[in-house]
Motif scaffolding. Structure first.
Motif, mmCIF file in Angstrom:
data_model
loop_
_atom_site.group_PDB
_atom_site.id
_atom_site.type_symbol
_atom_site.label_atom_id
_atom_site.label_comp_id
_atom_site.label_asym_id
_atom_site.label_seq_id
_atom_site.Cartn_x
_atom_site.Cartn_y
_atom_site.Cartn_z
ATOM 1 N N PRO A 263 18.778 2.089 3.867
ATOM 2 C CA PRO A 263 19.850 2.650 4.471
ATOM 3 C C PRO A 263 19.729 4.084 4.751
ATOM 4 C CG PRO A 263 20.310 2.385 2.010
ATOM 5 C CD PRO A 263 19.013 1.615 2.513
ATOM 6 N N ALA A 264 18.779 5.005 4.285
ATOM 7 C CA ALA A 264 18.489 6.149 4.573
ATOM 8 C C ALA A 264 17.662 6.571 5.883
ATOM 9 C CB ALA A 264 17.537 6.736 3.242
ATOM 10 N N LEU A 265 17.444 5.423 6.469
ATOM 11 C CA LEU A 265 16.807 5.617 7.757
ATOM 12 C C LEU A 265 17.460 5.421 8.886
ATOM 13 C CD1 LEU A 265 13.485 5.643 8.305
ATOM 14 C CD2 LEU A 265 13.655 3.091 8.825
ATOM 15 N N ALA A 266 17.393 6.526 9.889
ATOM 16 C CA ALA A 266 18.403 6.427 10.959
ATOM 17 C C ALA A 266 18.317 5.219 11.603
ATOM 18 C CB ALA A 266 17.948 7.683 11.751
ATOM 19 N N ALA A 267 19.582 4.858 12.230
ATOM 20 C CA ALA A 267 19.777 3.341 12.689
ATOM 21 C C ALA A 267 18.955 3.303 14.297
ATOM 22 C CB ALA A 267 21.110 2.912 12.928
ATOM 23 N N ALA A 268 18.299 4.547 14.615
ATOM 24 C CA ALA A 268 18.054 4.536 16.044
ATOM 25 C C ALA A 268 16.924 5.580 16.245
ATOM 26 C CB ALA A 268 19.194 4.671 17.068
ATOM 27 N N SER A 269 15.843 5.391 16.968
ATOM 28 C CA SER A 269 15.094 6.357 17.305
ATOM 29 C C SER A 269 13.989 6.140 18.475
ATOM 30 C CB SER A 269 13.713 6.301 15.980
ATOM 31 O OG SER A 269 13.028 7.420 16.192
ATOM 32 N N GLU A 270 14.397 6.819 19.448
ATOM 33 C CA GLU A 270 13.515 6.565 20.701
ATOM 34 C C GLU A 270 12.532 7.342 20.774
ATOM 35 O OE1 GLU A 270 13.496 4.882 24.629
ATOM 36 O OE2 GLU A 270 14.779 4.480 22.875
ATOM 37 N N PRO A 271 11.185 6.797 21.271
ATOM 38 C CA PRO A 271 9.989 7.506 21.508
ATOM 39 C C PRO A 271 10.088 8.572 22.373
ATOM 40 C CG PRO A 271 9.642 5.133 21.633
ATOM 41 C CD PRO A 271 11.066 5.203 21.765
ATOM 42 N N PRO A 272 9.498 9.712 22.317
ATOM 43 C CA PRO A 272 9.412 10.874 23.142
ATOM 44 C C PRO A 272 8.803 10.470 24.416
ATOM 45 C CG PRO A 272 8.522 11.499 20.956
ATOM 46 C CD PRO A 272 8.850 10.018 20.902
ATOM 47 N N ALA A 273 9.311 10.849 25.412
ATOM 48 C CA ALA A 273 8.781 10.570 26.770
ATOM 49 C C ALA A 273 7.380 11.050 26.793
ATOM 50 C CB ALA A 273 9.584 11.295 27.764
ATOM 51 N N SER A 274 7.054 12.057 26.294
ATOM 52 C CA SER A 274 5.691 12.886 26.415
ATOM 53 C C SER A 274 4.537 11.823 25.530
ATOM 54 C CB SER A 274 5.575 14.126 25.784
ATOM 55 O OG SER A 274 6.028 14.190 24.318
ATOM 56 N N LEU A 275 5.037 11.056 24.582
ATOM 57 C CA LEU A 275 4.267 10.218 23.817
ATOM 58 C C LEU A 275 3.739 9.034 24.711
ATOM 59 C CD1 LEU A 275 2.675 9.048 21.190
ATOM 60 C CD2 LEU A 275 4.975 8.328 20.493
ATOM 61 N N ILE A 276 5.022 8.544 25.391
ATOM 62 C CA ILE A 276 4.946 7.149 26.170
ATOM 63 C C ILE A 276 3.886 7.564 27.213
ATOM 64 C CG2 ILE A 276 6.310 5.839 28.000
ATOM 65 C CD1 ILE A 276 8.628 6.273 26.174
ATOM 66 N N LEU B 192 4.523 -16.100 5.976
ATOM 67 C CA LEU B 192 4.213 -16.288 4.550
ATOM 68 C C LEU B 192 4.641 -15.153 3.644
ATOM 69 C CD1 LEU B 192 0.362 -17.417 5.252
ATOM 70 C CD2 LEU B 192 2.477 -18.806 5.200
ATOM 71 N N LEU B 193 4.620 -15.346 2.295
ATOM 72 C CA LEU B 193 5.154 -14.511 1.421
ATOM 73 C C LEU B 193 4.008 -13.646 1.057
ATOM 74 C CD1 LEU B 193 7.442 -16.840 -0.625
ATOM 75 C CD2 LEU B 193 8.264 -14.839 0.857
ATOM 76 N N GLY B 194 4.381 -12.224 0.586
ATOM 77 C CA GLY B 194 3.466 -11.361 0.096
ATOM 78 C C GLY B 194 3.042 -10.275 0.949
ATOM 79 N N CYS B 195 3.097 -8.890 0.273
ATOM 80 C CA CYS B 195 2.579 -7.864 1.056
ATOM 81 C C CYS B 195 2.370 -6.498 0.036
ATOM 82 C CB CYS B 195 3.540 -7.368 2.472
ATOM 83 S SG CYS B 195 2.862 -6.031 3.120
ATOM 84 N N PRO B 196 1.255 -6.019 0.045
ATOM 85 C CA PRO B 196 1.043 -4.835 -0.869
ATOM 86 C C PRO B 196 1.450 -3.642 -0.550
ATOM 87 C CG PRO B 196 -0.969 -5.270 0.607
ATOM 88 C CD PRO B 196 0.056 -6.246 0.852
ATOM 89 N N TRP B 197 2.018 -3.552 0.895
ATOM 90 C CA TRP B 197 2.486 -2.220 1.282
ATOM 91 C C TRP B 197 4.117 -2.175 1.183
ATOM 92 C CZ3 TRP B 197 -1.207 -1.415 6.123
ATOM 93 C CH2 TRP B 197 -2.661 -1.157 5.525
ATOM 94 N N ARG B 198 4.790 -1.136 1.371
ATOM 95 C CA ARG B 198 6.335 -0.938 1.268
ATOM 96 C C ARG B 198 6.543 -0.097 2.558
ATOM 97 N NH1 ARG B 198 5.484 -4.601 -1.075
ATOM 98 N NH2 ARG B 198 5.778 -5.475 -3.220
ATOM 99 N N CYS B 199 6.462 -0.301 3.586
ATOM 100 C CA CYS B 199 6.524 0.391 4.687
ATOM 101 C C CYS B 199 8.139 0.851 5.016
ATOM 102 C CB CYS B 199 6.082 -0.196 6.169
ATOM 103 S SG CYS B 199 4.218 -0.584 6.244
ATOM 104 N N VAL B 200 8.313 1.859 5.353
ATOM 105 C CA VAL B 200 9.612 2.668 5.407
ATOM 106 C C VAL B 200 10.638 1.874 6.181
ATOM 107 C CG1 VAL B 200 8.975 4.235 7.044
ATOM 108 C CG2 VAL B 200 10.874 4.914 5.446
ATOM 109 N N TYR B 201 10.010 1.192 7.171
ATOM 110 C CA TYR B 201 10.986 0.485 8.332
ATOM 111 C C TYR B 201 10.522 -0.873 8.288
ATOM 112 C CZ TYR B 201 6.396 1.067 10.791
ATOM 113 O OH TYR B 201 4.961 1.518 10.996
ATOM 114 N N CYS B 202 10.164 -1.419 7.179
ATOM 115 C CA CYS B 202 9.972 -2.803 7.281
ATOM 116 C C CYS B 202 11.048 -3.762 7.509
ATOM 117 C CB CYS B 202 9.263 -3.035 5.728
ATOM 118 S SG CYS B 202 8.897 -5.094 5.451
ATOM 119 N N HIS B 203 10.720 -4.783 8.366
ATOM 120 C CA HIS B 203 12.128 -5.569 8.731
ATOM 121 C C HIS B 203 11.990 -6.948 8.212
ATOM 122 C CE1 HIS B 203 9.362 -6.326 12.555
ATOM 123 N NE2 HIS B 203 9.336 -7.331 11.903
ATOM 124 N N ASN B 204 10.976 -7.162 7.294
ATOM 125 C CA ASN B 204 11.002 -8.349 6.530
ATOM 126 C C ASN B 204 10.826 -7.859 5.057
ATOM 127 O OD1 ASN B 204 11.304 -10.288 8.607
ATOM 128 N ND2 ASN B 204 8.982 -10.201 8.930
#
Length: 249
Positions: free
Chosen positions: A213-226, A38-50
């Motif tokens: 385009p300003a967002l780094a193309a890859a980001s691996e979660p830290p092992a300590s967070l996992i 469905l269409l519409g979202c009030p937020w503009r998340c920095v990593y939004c993939h839609n």
């Protein structure tokens, strides 16, 4: 005064659908499902993939409800659920009618939500069999991710409603080091654990669909967070590398 048929048709006409995926492998864990975007979202998340679904404006080429219902009928026996995604599906005032229509067809119903509209979410909870709740950050970090004042309070209220509802759910947090730091992610996981979330997912960032385009193309979660998330949730923790909720063209 509209007739019953006119009132029924009205919600179908108001529902703003962007696309339909008849074979979604990852949108409802453990099920082969179809996904309605469905269409519409009030937020503009920095990593939004839609990002193309953020604006609530009818798009050319999107399926109407008649097309979707016919496709769902053709999928009987092949899928075990239907997910509503977006965008933010609770942004659509016709969502309750659409959920009820799918349930009337005999399909279990799931919802992807960020909790942007807690009042609307509360109204549709009785119509749901599963919820994928997108937790963005800890309370203090929300606005940096969503670019929307007040988003933390709305998400917090919605998170509490989801857990209290008893509806099967997962809380998922997308990791990107430019969107939140490890302390923020850790606090978000502890918040979900404190609420009593049944399942917690740490999602790795995927570039597909992202228009930043300003967002780094890859980001691996830290092992300590996992490790910390696994310690909190045990077998109810998942590190997910597959992308879910990605709308088609």
């Amino acid at each position: 005064m509209p007739t019953h048929d006119e009132a029924h048709a009205a919600w179908q006409a108001r529902l703003l659908t962007a696309s339909f995926d008849p074979d979604a492998c990852h949108d409802w864990p453990g099920r082969r499902c179809a996904t309605i975007y469905l269409l519409g979202c009030p937020w503009r998340c920095v990593y939004c993939h839609n990002p193309r679904l953020q604006t609530r404006r009818r798009q050319s080429g999107g399926p109407d409800w008649g097309q979707i219902s016919r496709e769902l009928e053709s999928l009987r026996g092949e899928i075990s659920g239907v997910v509503f995604s977006g965008g933010e599906p609770t942004a659509d005032a016709a969502l309750p009618e659409a959920l009820a229509a799918v349930r009337a067809m005999g399909f279990p119903v799931g919802l992807h939500t960020s909790g942007a509209y807690p009042e609307r979410l509360e109204r549709v909870l009785p119509l749901l069999d599963w919820i994928g709740f997108d937790l963005k950050a800890d309370y203090e970090g929300y606005e940096a991710v969503t670019a929307t004042p007040g988003s933390a309070a709305r998400a917090t209220r919605s998170a509490r409603l989801v857990v209290a509802s008893g509806v099967t759910h997962e809380f998922r947090l997308t990791w990107h080091h430019e969107a939140l730091n490890e302390d923020s992610a850790r606090l978000a996981a502890h918040f979900a654990h404190h609420l009593g979330a049944r399942h917690f997912v740490l999602q790795t960032f995927r570039r597909e669909g992202v228009d930043n385009p300003a967002l780094a193309a890859a980001s691996e979660p830290p092992a300590s967070l996992i490790r910390e998330c696994a310690g909190l949730f045990g077998d109810a923790f998942t590190l997910r590398r597959e992308i879910c909720g990605l709308a088609g063209a």
